[in-house]
Design an enzyme around this catalytic site. Structure first.
Site, PDB file in Angstrom:
ATOM      1  N   HIS A 192      76.345  46.003  66.193  1.00 25.09           N
ATOM      2  CA  HIS A 192      77.633  46.203  65.514  1.00 25.09           C
ATOM      3  C   HIS A 192      77.614  47.489  64.688  1.00 25.09           C
ATOM      4  CE1 HIS A 192      78.653  41.879  66.255  1.00 25.09           C
ATOM      5  NE2 HIS A 192      77.339  41.814  66.289  1.00 25.09           N
ATOM      6  N   LYS A 211      90.288  42.909  54.007  1.00 21.24           N
ATOM      7  CA  LYS A 211      88.999  43.076  54.674  1.00 21.24           C
ATOM      8  C   LYS A 211      87.980  43.402  53.601  1.00 21.24           C
ATOM      9  CE  LYS A 211      91.043  46.393  57.206  1.00 21.24           C
ATOM     10  NZ  LYS A 211      90.840  46.278  58.628  1.00 21.24           N
ATOM     11  N   ARG A 212      86.672  43.439  53.946  1.00 23.68           N
ATOM     12  CA  ARG A 212      85.671  43.847  52.962  1.00 23.68           C
ATOM     13  C   ARG A 212      86.042  45.222  52.398  1.00 23.68           C
ATOM     14  NH1 ARG A 212      80.913  40.541  52.201  1.00 23.68           N
ATOM     15  NH2 ARG A 212      79.957  42.271  51.091  1.00 23.68           N
ATOM     16  N   LYS A 254      86.465  52.026  55.103  1.00 22.88           N
ATOM     17  CA  LYS A 254      87.691  51.316  55.466  1.00 22.88           C
ATOM     18  C   LYS A 254      88.908  51.875  54.706  1.00 22.88           C
ATOM     19  CE  LYS A 254      85.313  46.963  56.643  1.00 22.88           C
ATOM     20  NZ  LYS A 254      85.659  46.612  58.031  1.00 22.88           N
ATOM     21  N   THR A 301      88.263  43.370  63.842  1.00 23.11           N
ATOM     22  CA  THR A 301      88.839  42.179  64.481  1.00 23.11           C
ATOM     23  C   THR A 301      90.045  41.659  63.701  1.00 23.11           C
ATOM     24  OG1 THR A 301      87.114  40.943  63.332  1.00 23.11           O
ATOM     25  CG2 THR A 301      86.768  41.335  65.670  1.00 23.11           C
ATOM     26  N   LYS A 307      94.014  39.634  64.786  1.00 19.92           N
ATOM     27  CA  LYS A 307      94.654  38.439  64.237  1.00 19.92           C
ATOM     28  C   LYS A 307      96.095  38.772  63.847  1.00 19.92           C
ATOM     29  CE  LYS A 307      90.066  37.504  62.620  1.00 19.92           C
ATOM     30  NZ  LYS A 307      89.115  37.737  61.528  1.00 19.92           N
TER      31      LYS A 307
END
Ligand code: 73E
Length: 829
Positions: A373, A565-566, A571, A676, A680
């Site tokens: 990953h 998200k984290r 990010k 991911t 969703k």
């Protein structure tokens, strides 16, 4: 199996079916029995939590029944089995998911209504099982659901942490971590198997012995800990199959240290024994950083050793030699965290089962596959040689043996290219010698998978370039996916029913490609109206949740713009917040006539920062400080709100995603292996504002760029900019926004300084400056699209319609066929 025997098997299973009845009256009786006898509360005085417990135990009975049938059936059929090894599983809640997958939701709703309880309220009583950090851990949970649903003979293995991922508490805008002691009120979803336990050895020495005419290595351990199995049934949807997730807990070993017990130091001897339990006590809360901690290594080996012993024991139950081992067993490594399993299998086969090195080696090479990953070489896991040598002396020898043969092979192939040899060696030389777990995994595994197409490109050209040159045939990708059962059927029942109505079937819950059928109705006004209504109801639910969590009342008419998200610099939650400041500043400077044209927004951010990650914690604080300023500005009113949702987890995601209009996935291109969360949102008809990174590139292929808002540098552009080392020139809008932060417009200017510096004076590694203008353009395009609700609704329907590829059913189907070589094994009804 002869025809006659086959018939008997089927009859046998027909007889077993229906032991527990699922009509509402039987369900009520079971629930009340459990309240009275399992929970030990009077059935005449039940509160919501007790009712939840009673119901959960009755569901558990039904899970166990099917679990037994499935395992019996697998045993009888003896198919090739997949064992999925992961140090993290982010399962979330189980109640709703279980009754839906068991196909008994309506019956339970009736039963509860008649007893005077609301299912929704009972479901809220359950806490999350959070035995993982983020994407990687939720991926394992989604994949377990698909493995069960698609009838694959699979088991998951992991660790039963007593403390899951920390709870995030926000005080004055700062994150604080609190322990998640999730087993406090018992866990009805697990079955303790006191009889399934294995001794796991640590430390000690290795001695050479001459046994049966052979030289053997004998490991004399210095410490032994017992691994006890806890089984968590995973029900498939639309099938009787219920597979197992076996989690190991550490207990003091049954083998007493007679000496300390004999010398009278009884109390200390007991206290020492008790320390064994710390191995499985707590989940490490960092994703993507390795600190070479002994406890972490102990956790890895503990879970790997117990799992390998269990797998070999099960195989030996029905086989007398290891000839067929590779035809019956596939082992999947979720990243390198379980990669000691490779060494453990070789050790057990050679030292304990007395196979030759060659036989053991061939087996290992045939059964293991590895999914990575990671996107940057620095992210790869390393273990200090000294640490491993002291904890697992025999394993270190085996690793050196593997490395010796491997480097010999390299010399044959490439000659004495020492640079290459030192890059590819499993042992990293240097001041501190390290074992490169990824190199070990690639050398042994027959298959190495990336998690998106773009990720595979990065693996080939950067992270594993040398290995790709050596063994191109090993490298593949299986783009990640999510399960539509949890992420639509459980969490968005309104949309689920609507999709089923318009497709005329609920078959999409198992065959997700059927969602494509929505495309032909996209122009239908009736569908559009119903679609908007369902989404509106979900937004109102989210409005209520926000008020309960933060005390803020927001308007459901606004566009709900979400990033959950984290928290990570790559990010770029910071890009989002700076964009919000820019929007705020623009609105402040508008005339009244212009304000009328502003699309009202509720910006929602949620996520946890690793406890030691200072920059991520500053981003959380900045979000709160900016939120405070904007939300209390009477000049702004409903035009803009910024909400931080505390303690983001799976259950929060289930509530937030269905109620979002727009979601952000804005990593610096090349940094997100897959992502991911976007999938969703996509399947729930939420539009994406995203950079062309990871799996987003494949989403663009499926639904078209015209149905999304894409911005930012492309992967190759990021690489070029970094290679050129150009000092980036920051856009004026960004300089202005940063000035506001530096000047203390939101307070705490000293504390936020490193955030501003990271962009203005430390090279802007994550390219916020470069991407800011196109990010604002994408946001403006989203505003424009939102004004035209009909267009927006069509884009939303097309998002759901085109999301089929991103089901974990597709991912698992591909793994089964291309990597594991397993076939469905469906337990007959
Ligand atoms: O891009 C995500 C990916 O979608 C990636 O960052 C994440 O895995 C997801 C599922 O494939 C991930 N997690 C970790 N590394 N990559 C990680 C590393 C160490 C500990 C825990 C998690």
């Amino acid at each position: 199996v002869s025809g006659e025997e086959k018939g008997r098997t089927v009859r046998f299973f027909e007889m077993m079916d229906g032991f527990l009845k699922n009509d509402p009256v039987s369900l009520q009786k079971d629930i009340l029995d459990h309240v009275e006898f399992t929970v030990a509360r009077s059935r005449f005085n039940i509160d919501d939590f007790e009712a939840y417990q009673g119901m959960a135990h009755s569901v558990r009975d039904r899970l166990i029944e099917r679990w037994h049938d499935t395992q019996q059936f697998f045993k009888k059929k003896d198919p090739k089995r997949l064992y999925y090894l992961s140090l993290e599983f982010l399962m979330g809640r189980s109640l709703s998911n279980s009754i839906i997958n068991l196909g008994v939701k309506d019956q339970y709703m009736d039963a509860l209504n008649q007893l005077g309880f609301s299912f929704e309220i009972l479901a809220e009583q359950e806490g999350d099982a959070a035995l993982g950090n983020g994407g990687l851990a939720r991926l394992s949970a989604c994949q377990m659901d698909s493995l069960a649903t698609m009838d694959f003979p699979a088991w998951g293995y992991g660790l039963r942490y007593q403390y899951g991922l920390f709870r995030q508490v926000i005080l004055d805008g700062f994150q604080h971590e609190q322990p998640d002691y999730w087993l406090n009120f018992g866990n009805p979803w697990e079955i303790e198997r006191v009889h399934v336990s294995y001794a796991v050895k640590f430390y000690g020495t290795v001695e050479e012995k001459h046994l049966n005419g052979k030289n053997c290595k004998v490991w004399i351990p210095g410490e032994t800990v017992e691994a006890v199995a806890y089984d968590n049934p995973i029900p498939g949807y639309g099938t009787r199959n219920t597979i197992n997730l076996r989690l190991w807990a550490a207990k003091p070993s049954g083998q007493y240290d007679m000496e300390s017990f004999g010398t009278g130091d009884y109390i200390n001897a007991i206290i020492d024994r008790q320390k064994a339990e710390t191995i499985s006590s707590v989940l490490y809360p960092d994703d993507r950083s390795y600190q070479g901690k002994e406890l972490r290594l102990k956790q890895q080996y503990f879970f790997v050793s117990a799992s390998v012993q269990d797998i070999i024991r099960r195989f030996k139950d029905s086989h007398s030699s290891f000839d067929k081992f590779h035809e019956k067993v596939a082992l999947q490594l979720n990243d390198t965290h379980p990669s000691l399993a490779i060494v453990e299998v070789i050790r057990v086969l050679v030292d304990e089962e007395h196979l030759s090195w060659k036989e053991a080696w061939d087996i290992a090479c045939n059964i293991f596959s590895y999914t990575t990953h990671t996107v940057v070489p620095e992210g790869l896991e390393k273990i200090p040689v000294d640490l491993l040598g002291s904890l697992l002396p025999r394993h270190l020898q085996i690793i050196y043996d593997i490395n010796f043969s491997f480097t010999e092979e390299l010399k044959q192939r490439f000659g004495l290219d020492y640079d290459r040899l030192s890059r590819m060696s499993i042992i990293e030389e240097g001041a501190v010698k390290n074992i490169r777990m990824a190199n070990l995994s690639i050398v042994v595994c027959h298959n190495v998978n990336g998690v998106s197409r773009a990720h595979l490109d990065t693996l080939k050209s950067k992270v594993f370039k040398d290995f790709y040159e050596l063994w191109p045939q090993k490298f593949h990708h299986k783009t990640n996916g999510i399960t539509q059962r949890r992420w639509v059927v459980v969490s968005n029942p309104g949309l689920c029913d609507l999709i089923t109505k318009w497709l005329g079937t609920d078959a999409w819950i198992r065959e997700v490609d059927l969602l494509l059928g929505l495309r032909e109705h996209v122009e239908n006004k009736e569908l559009q109206l119903e679609w908007r209504t369902v989404r509106r109801v979900n937004k109102i639910r989210l409005v209520e949740f926000i008020e309960a969590m933060t005390g803020m009342k927001v308007s459901p008419d606004a566009m709900f713009d979400v990033q959950i998200k984290r928290i990570h610099e790559y990010k770029r939650q910071l890009l989002n917040i700076l964009g919000i400041i820019h929007r705020y500043d623009c609105i402040k400077n508008m005339k009244d006539s212009e304000r009328k044209r502003v699309v009202p927004r509720v910006c929602i951010i949620g996520g946890k920062a690793a406890p030691g990650y200072e920059m991520a914690k500053k981003i959380i604080k900045l979000c709160h400080s900016v939120g405070e300023k904007i939300n209390s500005d009477p000049d702004i009113g409903d035009l803009l709100k910024l909400i931080f949702i505390p303690d983001y987890n799976v259950s929060v995601a289930e509530l937030v995603i269905p109620g979002s209009d727009l979601s952000q996935h804005i990593s610096t291109a090349g940094h997100e292996a897959s992502g991911t969360g976007s999938m969703k949102f996509l399947i729930n008809g939420c539009l994406l504002l995203a950079t062309a990174d990871g799996s987003t590139l494949e989403i663009i292929d499926e639904i078209g760029e015209e149905n999304m808002f894409i911005c930012g540098a492309k992967i190759h552009e990021v690489a070029m900019m970094r290679e050129n080392g150009e000092a980036p020139k920051l856009p004026l809008e960004l300089v202005h926004v940063l000035r506001m932060v530096r000047d203390g417009y939101f307070g705490h200017e000293e504390y936020f300084k490193p955030l501003c510096d990271s962009i203005e004076s430390a090279g802007d590694f994550y390219l916020l400056g470069h991407d800011f203008p196109s990010y604002l353009e994408a946001q403006a395009a989203a505003d424009k699209a939102f004004v035209d609700q009909e267009t927006w609704t069509k884009m939303s329907i097309l998002s759901t319609a085109g999301s089929g590829k991103f089901s974990s059913d597709r991912t698992i189907g591909d793994y089964a066929a291309e990597t594991w070589g397993i076939e469905p094994c469906r337990c007959p009804f």
